[in-house]
Motif scaffolding. Structure first.
Motif, PDB file in Angstrom:
ATOM      1  N   ALA A 183     -23.603  15.862  41.171  1.00  0.00           N
ATOM      2  CA  ALA A 183     -23.139  15.940  42.571  1.00  0.00           C
ATOM      3  C   ALA A 183     -24.046  15.067  43.437  1.00  0.00           C
ATOM      4  O   ALA A 183     -24.929  15.553  44.149  1.00  0.00           O
ATOM      5  N   TYR A 184     -23.810  13.753  43.374  1.00  0.00           N
ATOM      6  CA  TYR A 184     -24.706  12.810  44.044  1.00  0.00           C
ATOM      7  C   TYR A 184     -24.682  12.939  45.573  1.00  0.00           C
ATOM      8  O   TYR A 184     -25.695  12.737  46.229  1.00  0.00           O
ATOM      9  N   ALA A 185     -23.526  13.273  46.132  1.00  0.00           N
ATOM     10  CA  ALA A 185     -23.452  13.391  47.603  1.00  0.00           C
ATOM     11  C   ALA A 185     -24.321  14.547  48.091  1.00  0.00           C
ATOM     12  O   ALA A 185     -25.043  14.430  49.084  1.00  0.00           O
ATOM     13  N   ASN A 214     -25.401  14.927  27.301  1.00  0.00           N
ATOM     14  CA  ASN A 214     -24.930  13.546  27.172  1.00  0.00           C
ATOM     15  C   ASN A 214     -23.481  13.396  27.600  1.00  0.00           C
ATOM     16  O   ASN A 214     -22.844  14.350  28.046  1.00  0.00           O
ATOM     17  N   LYS A 215     -22.968  12.172  27.499  1.00  0.00           N
ATOM     18  CA  LYS A 215     -21.649  11.874  28.062  1.00  0.00           C
ATOM     19  C   LYS A 215     -20.572  11.674  27.006  1.00  0.00           C
ATOM     20  O   LYS A 215     -19.494  11.182  27.310  1.00  0.00           O
ATOM     21  N   ASP A 216     -20.869  12.061  25.783  1.00  0.00           N
ATOM     22  CA  ASP A 216     -19.883  11.894  24.713  1.00  0.00           C
ATOM     23  C   ASP A 216     -18.973  13.133  24.683  1.00  0.00           C
ATOM     24  O   ASP A 216     -19.438  14.236  24.389  1.00  0.00           O
ATOM     25  N   VAL A 227     -30.620   6.670  31.420  1.00  0.00           N
ATOM     26  CA  VAL A 227     -30.060   5.589  30.594  1.00  0.00           C
ATOM     27  C   VAL A 227     -28.713   5.062  31.106  1.00  0.00           C
ATOM     28  O   VAL A 227     -28.338   3.936  30.806  1.00  0.00           O
ATOM     29  N   HIS A 228     -27.999   5.868  31.878  1.00  0.00           N
ATOM     30  CA  HIS A 228     -26.703   5.407  32.402  1.00  0.00           C
ATOM     31  C   HIS A 228     -26.827   4.817  33.807  1.00  0.00           C
ATOM     32  O   HIS A 228     -25.805   4.589  34.463  1.00  0.00           O
ATOM     33  N   PHE A 229     -28.066   4.585  34.255  1.00  0.00           N
ATOM     34  CA  PHE A 229     -28.249   4.006  35.605  1.00  0.00           C
ATOM     35  C   PHE A 229     -27.330   2.788  35.759  1.00  0.00           C
ATOM     36  O   PHE A 229     -27.195   1.964  34.849  1.00  0.00           O
ATOM     37  N   CYS A 230     -26.721   2.691  36.918  1.00  0.00           N
ATOM     38  CA  CYS A 230     -25.706   1.657  37.169  1.00  0.00           C
ATOM     39  C   CYS A 230     -26.183   0.249  36.789  1.00  0.00           C
ATOM     40  O   CYS A 230     -27.178  -0.243  37.322  1.00  0.00           O
ATOM     41  N   VAL A 231     -25.425  -0.374  35.921  1.00  0.00           N
ATOM     42  CA  VAL A 231     -25.722  -1.745  35.501  1.00  0.00           C
ATOM     43  C   VAL A 231     -25.543  -2.712  36.677  1.00  0.00           C
ATOM     44  O   VAL A 231     -26.218  -3.737  36.767  1.00  0.00           O
TER      45      VAL A 231
HETATM   46  C1  HEM Z   1     -22.186   0.582  45.578  1.00  0.00           C
HETATM   47  C2  HEM Z   1     -21.764   0.229  44.400  1.00  0.00           C
HETATM   48  C3  HEM Z   1     -21.958   1.041  43.162  1.00  0.00           C
HETATM   49  C4  HEM Z   1     -22.290   2.358  43.018  1.00  0.00           C
HETATM   50  C5  HEM Z   1     -22.578   3.385  44.104  1.00  0.00           C
HETATM   51  C6  HEM Z   1     -22.327   2.631  41.599  1.00  0.00           C
HETATM   52  C7  HEM Z   1     -22.649   3.859  41.057  1.00  0.00           C
HETATM   53  C8  HEM Z   1     -22.718   4.124  39.717  1.00  0.00           C
HETATM   54  C9  HEM Z   1     -22.970   5.415  39.141  1.00  0.00           C
HETATM   55  C10 HEM Z   1     -23.211   6.679  39.949  1.00  0.00           C
HETATM   56  C11 HEM Z   1     -22.954   5.264  37.803  1.00  0.00           C
HETATM   57  C12 HEM Z   1     -23.023   6.348  36.770  1.00  0.00           C
HETATM   58  C13 HEM Z   1     -24.296   6.951  36.538  1.00  0.00           C
HETATM   59  C14 HEM Z   1     -24.075   8.213  35.734  1.00  0.00           C
HETATM   60  O1  HEM Z   1     -23.735   8.155  34.544  1.00  0.00           O
HETATM   61  O2  HEM Z   1     -24.249   9.270  36.320  1.00  0.00           O
HETATM   62  C15 HEM Z   1     -22.674   3.894  37.517  1.00  0.00           C
HETATM   63  C16 HEM Z   1     -22.584   3.376  36.254  1.00  0.00           C
HETATM   64  C17 HEM Z   1     -22.164   2.113  36.001  1.00  0.00           C
HETATM   65  N1  HEM Z   1     -21.910   1.116  36.920  1.00  0.00           N
HETATM   66 FE1  HEM Z   1     -22.070   1.253  38.902  1.00  0.00          FE
HETATM   67  N2  HEM Z   1     -22.012   1.495  40.925  1.00  0.00           N
HETATM   68  C18 HEM Z   1     -21.777   0.492  41.838  1.00  0.00           C
HETATM   69  C19 HEM Z   1     -21.449  -0.816  41.576  1.00  0.00           C
HETATM   70  C20 HEM Z   1     -21.302  -1.342  40.313  1.00  0.00           C
HETATM   71  C21 HEM Z   1     -21.014  -2.723  40.026  1.00  0.00           C
HETATM   72  C22 HEM Z   1     -20.882  -3.831  41.080  1.00  0.00           C
HETATM   73  C23 HEM Z   1     -20.897  -2.820  38.665  1.00  0.00           C
HETATM   74  C24 HEM Z   1     -20.597  -4.007  37.792  1.00  0.00           C
HETATM   75  C25 HEM Z   1     -20.037  -5.092  38.138  1.00  0.00           C
HETATM   76  C26 HEM Z   1     -21.144  -1.499  38.108  1.00  0.00           C
HETATM   77  C27 HEM Z   1     -21.131  -1.201  36.767  1.00  0.00           C
HETATM   78  C28 HEM Z   1     -21.496   0.006  36.223  1.00  0.00           C
HETATM   79  C29 HEM Z   1     -21.498   0.291  34.810  1.00  0.00           C
HETATM   80  C30 HEM Z   1     -21.130  -0.676  33.705  1.00  0.00           C
HETATM   81  C31 HEM Z   1     -21.928   1.610  34.657  1.00  0.00           C
HETATM   82  C32 HEM Z   1     -22.079   2.394  33.356  1.00  0.00           C
HETATM   83  C33 HEM Z   1     -23.523   2.377  32.904  1.00  0.00           C
HETATM   84  C34 HEM Z   1     -23.755   3.240  31.667  1.00  0.00           C
HETATM   85  O3  HEM Z   1     -22.992   4.168  31.422  1.00  0.00           O
HETATM   86  O4  HEM Z   1     -24.731   2.953  30.948  1.00  0.00           O
HETATM   87  N3  HEM Z   1     -21.378  -0.634  39.133  1.00  0.00           N
HETATM   88  N4  HEM Z   1     -22.544   3.200  38.704  1.00  0.00           N
END
Ligand code: HEM
Length: 402
Positions: free
Chosen positions: A313-315, A57-59, A347-351
């Motif tokens: 390592a997403y890349a 986890n991420k804590d 669960v942490h998929f980008c919101v």
């Molecule tokens: C190309 C654009 C984006 C990419 C590539 C991206 C990628 C990611 C990645 C890799 C994670 C983390 C997943 C992990 O924990 O491994 C993440 C989480 C997150 N992203 Fe994005 N993101 C993008 C745009 C955005 C935008 C536009 C927003 C909001 C306005 C956003 C909000 C968040 C938030 C709030 C999280 C945390 C989710 C969680 O921990 O539950 N992201 N994103």
């Protein structure tokens, strides 16, 4: 045992490094800037497994190094782990913090932003067209201000604060930074001021919504949760999208045949460009940090000990030959399988994925329609100084052809 691979803090050759990492197997030990030890997980399948494994986890309280007080505010990583938001939360805490903002980011809500994004794109393109010598830096003139203006519109950040906020966020991703503590303090101060402003004068924006939001049990976000949630969404929400727009534009300009194909095929093809860019050149190359809550035995017999850090390592995963074939390094919008983990998994998929995709769609469609002869201009494409953020510092273009 093999020596851990030290990742370049300035991210000068992310794909060269990724290839070396993959050669060492789906998980291997690395050293991150600041002498931080971690396991880099590069294998697509293993990454998906670990991103959904309850033993990860991420804590940061599960991180030995953190427990021993070895992470200090001056270090780049402090801003990534010493925060109180969904990014560093686990279990029910994570669900609580995430649930508060997900309703604002559904596909339908985001689609409603299209006219606003279109207007921002058109305004920036007008400014570019007015450039006297027909050249521009695509990053500073378009790829950067577009997501910045969108996020500031969503959160009601006053225009006069935007340039400073942009700089502070850029420094969060700069893993060569030496004054991370002052950057973090200023960011928090600026967000604190934004909260005070919206408390005094609530408006129709997400900052005001977050201030007013209550949990099911009637409690509000704590002050630290509020500030750090804003910090997360504003920074995650724009720097990454800057790279997506920049990387996709660069990819098309470097692959003229595919660019011609996209223009000929019309609107339907931009989705392919965006997904292939995310696979081939993901905006987030590596994502810190996760921790092993217990010893985890991997399929190859290695053990990630309890308390160790894990880096996604997403890349490297995006170009895995086992999944994408021997031409995994090639940008190809016609590739049948473009599966990638650029937005994470589990669960942490980008919101913000729907917002990022929409912004890129509007931005790219408008850009290539306005400048059909757009070409790369003179000058190097220097990577941003980060092993996390994957984009170019400048993208010189000739608006009306080379
Ligand atoms: C190309 C654009 C984006 C990419 C590539 C991206 C990628 C990611 C990645 C890799 C994670 C983390 C997943 C992990 O924990 O491994 C993440 C989480 C997150 N992203 Fe994005 N993101 C993008 C745009 C955005 C935008 C536009 C927003 C909001 C306005 C956003 C909000 C968040 C938030 C709030 C999280 C945390 C989710 C969680 O921990 O539950 N992201 N994103």
């Amino acid at each position: 045992m093999e020596q851990p691979l030290a990742l370049d803090p300035a991210g000068r050759d992310i794909h060269g490094e990724s290839a070396l990492l993959r050669e060492r197997g789906p998980a291997t030990r690395v050293v991150l800037p600041g002498d931080i030890a971690a396991w880099a997980v590069t294998g697509h399948a293993l990454l998906k497994t670990l991103l959904t494994d309850d033993r990860v986890n991420k804590d940061p309280k599960n991180w030995g190094v953190w427990q021993r007080g070895e992470i200090t505010p001056d270090m780049w990583i402090y801003t990534w782990v010493a925060v109180n938001n969904m990014f560093t939360a686990a279990g029910s805490d994570h669900r609580r913090l995430r649930k508060l903002i997900t309703p604002a980011f559904t596909g339908r809500r985001i689609e409603a932003l299209r006219p606003t994004i279109q207007k921002i794109a058109d305004g920036l393109l007008d400014d570019m067209a007015a450039s006297s010598d027909g050249t521009a830096d695509l990053r500073s003139a378009y790829a950067h201000p577009l997501p910045m203006q969108v996020i500031c519109h969503l959160f009601g950040l006053p225009e006069k604060l935007q340039p400073r906020m942009a700089l502070l966020v850029e420094r969060v991703f700069d893993t060569t930074i030496e004054d991370a503590a002052s950057n973090f303090a200023e960011l928090q101060q600026m967000l604190g001021d934004l909260i005070a402003l919206k408390r005094a004068e609530p408006a129709d924006d997400m900052t005001s919504v977050l201030i007013a939001t209550r949990d099911d049990d009637g409690t509000r976000l704590s002050e630290a949760e509020l500030t750090d949630t804003l910090l997360l969404i504003i920074s995650a929400g724009f720097e990454t999208t800057v790279n997506l727009i920049g990387n996709a534009t660069r990819a098309l300009l470097e692959h003229p045949d595919q660019r011609k194909q996209v223009t000929a095929d019309g609107a339907g093809r931009w989705g392919d460009v965006i997904e292939e860019t995310l696979r081939w050149e993901p905006s987030v190359a590596h994502l810190p940090m996760r921790y092993a809550v217990e010893d985890i035995e991997l399929p190859d017999g290695q053990v990630i000990p309890k308390g160790d850090a894990i880096l996604a390592a997403y890349a490297a995963a995006g170009r895995e030959p086992a999944l994408h074939g021997d031409d995994a390094d090639a940008f190809d919008i016609d590739r049948a399988k473009k599966e990638h983990l650029a937005f994470g998994y589990g669960v942490h998929f980008c919101v913000g994925a729907p917002l990022a995709r929409l912004e890129a769609d509007v931005a790219l469609t408008a850009l290539f329609a306005r400048f059909p002869e757009l070409a790369l201009g003179d000058g190097e494409l220097t990577p941003v100084e980060s092993f996390i953020s994957n984009g170019s510092q400048r993208i010189p273009v000739a608006l009306n052809g080379a």
